[in-house]
Structure formats: structure tokens, C-alpha cells
Design an enzyme around this catalytic site. Structure first.
Site, short mmCIF file in Angstrom:
data_model
loop_
_atom_site.label_atom_id
_atom_site.label_comp_id
_atom_site.label_asym_id
_atom_site.label_seq_id
_atom_site.Cartn_x
_atom_site.Cartn_y
_atom_site.Cartn_z
CG HIS A 13 -20.31 -30.14 1.79
ND1 HIS A 13 -21.33 -29.98 2.71
CD2 HIS A 13 -19.26 -29.45 2.28
CE1 HIS A 13 -20.91 -29.23 3.71
NE2 HIS A 13 -19.66 -28.88 3.47
CD GLU A 66 -13.23 -30.22 4.06
OE1 GLU A 66 -13.60 -30.40 5.24
OE2 GLU A 66 -13.74 -29.36 3.31
CG ASP A 126 -20.94 -21.02 -3.32
OD1 ASP A 126 -20.07 -21.88 -3.11
OD2 ASP A 126 -21.81 -20.71 -2.48
CG ASP A 137 -16.36 -30.84 0.51
OD1 ASP A 137 -15.78 -30.27 1.45
OD2 ASP A 137 -17.13 -30.24 -0.28
CG HIS A 146 -17.23 -23.52 -1.88
ND1 HIS A 146 -18.56 -23.45 -1.52
CD2 HIS A 146 -16.62 -24.24 -0.91
CE1 HIS A 146 -18.74 -24.08 -0.38
NE2 HIS A 146 -17.59 -24.58 0.02
NE ARG A 147 -19.46 -27.36 -0.72
CZ ARG A 147 -20.37 -27.09 0.21
NH1 ARG A 147 -21.65 -27.17 -0.10
NH2 ARG A 147 -20.02 -26.74 1.43
CE LYS A 160 -17.75 -31.99 4.95
NZ LYS A 160 -17.65 -30.55 5.22
CD GLU A 207 -13.81 -26.84 -1.66
OE1 GLU A 207 -13.70 -27.26 -0.49
OE2 GLU A 207 -14.91 -26.79 -2.25
#
Length: 310
Positions: A86, A153, A300, A73, A44-45, A155, A71
Site C-alpha cells: 500500500h 489498484e 478490514d 494495491d 481491504h488488503r 497505486k 483488494e
């Protein structure tokens, strides 16, 4: 030595993805879809529990651990460039101000998107994080290329008009689609359908967010209305999503309380959807969801999840 690089060496983890070798007579895109039947570790990020989110440091660390997906955004600058960031506004994770979409790439590149992490996480602080740049999607692709898979994503598409066209154009230019390198996710169903119209080969993930219905006590609702409440969802509702998406990305908890069940996961899978749950950092919760049979977790702390699933 940078703290995050030292951590890689300390853990002795390898570089590369966890995807299985391609099967004979299987195209890379088919192999990607086949791999989605196995458990996926989604960073995640990047390794955002260890380094500034969406930074090159966070991505390099997660990639070194061998995660299945990086991952990010994706948003659009005022001059039409795609960047990995994000929030809609700059204040939380940079020294900038205002909406990211109101700034040119050159203006964003002047910002410090790393020092905030050192200030908020003194025990993890690294001088190398200070001055970290907001990354363009091209910079990410140029760094990792075909050696990674990307979970991107669209976003806030209402704030990023044209993000779908720009994203598909860049994915095609970098040959990320037919090589099975990318998933596109969004809470915005219209955005996903637009991606599908632009290139029907891109695998899509419909994001959902379940929370209490303010008008009906004891009932849950989905943020954008793309599905009914988990208690009321039907096979037909899942199949409607499966018409354009390969998976569902969902929250597991709201305010510490579960909003989905093992039965929800099974029903989604029975109707052709992989279930990826976000964002899970607690090891006990990771194990609980693995026991439920979910197909992947956003986290994370991909190092914790990898250790749990090895």
C-alpha cells in the site's frame, strides 16, 4: 495451529467466493458485471484487521471466509516486478526504509513485512506472521487463481511508470479478464483511461476522496478534481465517469463527518455506477450504508460484514 487458521475453523466459514452461479448463455465477464448489481464484500488488503495487510495470511483468511473480492494495491519494483503493497514507503509495514519503487524484488523479499503487526496488535499476535514476505502479483494469482476475484489498484502511478502496461500484461497472461476475475481501481483518472486503452474489457472503478475545501469554508472538494463537490455533482458528472468505469469507490466520512448522502448514492446508481464505500469497519456504519443501498463495502473486517449480510 496459526491463530488465523484457528479463527477460520472456529467460525466454520467456507472457502470460495460469494458470487452467484453463472447464468446460462452468460459469459464469465458478463456474469461478473451482473454480480456487481448485488452487494459486494471487499476484503481491504485481505483480512487486514486480523493479519498483516496484503500478506498471504490476510488473503488466505479473507478467501476462506468467502469474500467477493480480495483488494490489493499494486506497485512496481525497481526491476519491473509488480508487488502488493500500500504505502509508497516501506517503514510503516516492514523493517525496510525508503520508497518501495527504489528497491529490487530481491531486496524487498529480504524484508520482514509481518512483525510490525504483532508489535502493534499484541492481542492478535501470531508467531507465524513474523517474517511475512511482500507478495508479487504472480504469487497471489498462483495461490488463488480462478477461485477468487481481485480488486486491484494502480497505486501512485506517477511513482510507478509502466504499472498499467505491466498489470494488463499479467492479467492477460493469467486469463483474469475474460473470466471475470478482476476490477481495476485508481484515484488517477489518467491511469484508468490508460488501462481502458490497453484492454477495454477490464471493468474499472474510479476512486474519489471528498474532504473540506481549504479555500472555501463549508464546501467539499474531490482530491484529484475528477468530480465536483458531492453537493454540486450532476447527472452529467456521473455519466462522464460511467463512460469508462462501472463504479465509484468513495469515502463516506471525513474526520468523523459524512461527506456523501443517500441521495448521492442513488444518483450515482441512476447514472450507471455501482457505489463501493471505503474503508468501513464499524458494524453500525456498515448497517447504515447497507440501508442506504450501497453496492459494496471495503473493510478490514470482512467477517463482521459477512455476518451482517448473511
Amino acid at each position: 495451529m496459526n491463530r488465523y487458521l484457528a479463527l477460520v475453523l472456529h467460525l466454520g466459514l467456507f472457502t470460495g467466493t460469494l458470487a452467484a452461479p453463472a447464468l446460462a448463455d452468460t459469459t464469465p465477464l458478463e456474469q461478473q458485471l451482473k454480480d456487481l448489481e448485488s452487494f459486494q464484500v471487499i476484503a481491504h488488503r485481505g483480512a487486514s484487521g486480523h493479519a498483516p495487510e496484503s500478506s498471504m495470511a490476510a488473503l488466505e483468511l479473507a478467501h476462506a471466509w468467502g469474500v467477493d473480492y480480495l483488494e490489493l494495491d499494486i506497485q512496481m519494483t525497481a526491476d519491473g516486478e509488480l508487488v502488493a503493497f500500500h504505502d509508497d514507503t516501506l517503514e510503516r509495514t516492514s523493517n525496510g526504509e525508503g520508497h518501495i519503487n527504489d528497491h529490487t524484488l530481491a531486496e524487498l523479499k529480504d524484508l520482514d513485512a509481518g512483525s510490525w503487526f504483532n508489535e502493534e496488535n499484541p492481542e492478535l499476535a501470531d508467531d507465524a506472521f513474523a517474517g511475512a514476505e511482500i507478495l508479487t502479483l504472480e504469487e497471489v494469482f498462483n495461490r488463488f487463481g480462478q477461485d477468487a476475484r481481485y480488486y486491484l489498484e494502480t497505486k501512485s502511478p506517477e511513482l510507478n511508470p509502466g504499472v498499467e502496461e505491466g498489470l494488463v500484461r499479467r492479467l492477460e497472461a493469467y486469463d483474469m479478464i475474460e473470466t471475470g476475475r478482476v476490477l481495476i481501481q485508481s484515484f488517477d483518472q489518467e491511469s484508468l483511461l490508460k488501462i481502458h486503452e490497453l484492454n477495454a474489457s477490464i471493468p474499472l472503478i474510479q476512486l474519489v476522496w471528498y474532504s473540506p475545501d481549504e479555500e472555501n469554508e463549508g464546501r467539499l472538494t474531490e482530491w484529484t478534481g475528477v468530480t465536483p463537490s458531492p453537493d454540486e455533482i450532476t447527472d452529467a458528472d456521473f455519466r462522464a465517469v460511467a463512460d469508462y468505469a462501472v463504479g465509484l469507490g468513495t469515502n463516506y466520512l471525513y474526520d468523523g463527518e459524512p461527506v456523501i448522502t443517500k441521495a448521492f448514492v442513488q444518483q450515482a446508481q441512476d447514472n450507471g455506477l455501482a457505489v463501493h464505500v471505503y474503508t468501513v469497519n464499524d458494524i453500525d456504519e456498515m448497517q447504515h450504508l447497507i440501508d442506504w443501498g450501497v453496492d459494496g463495502l471495503f473493510t478490514d473486517y470482512a467477517d463482521r460484514l459477512i455476518e451482517l449480510t448473511e
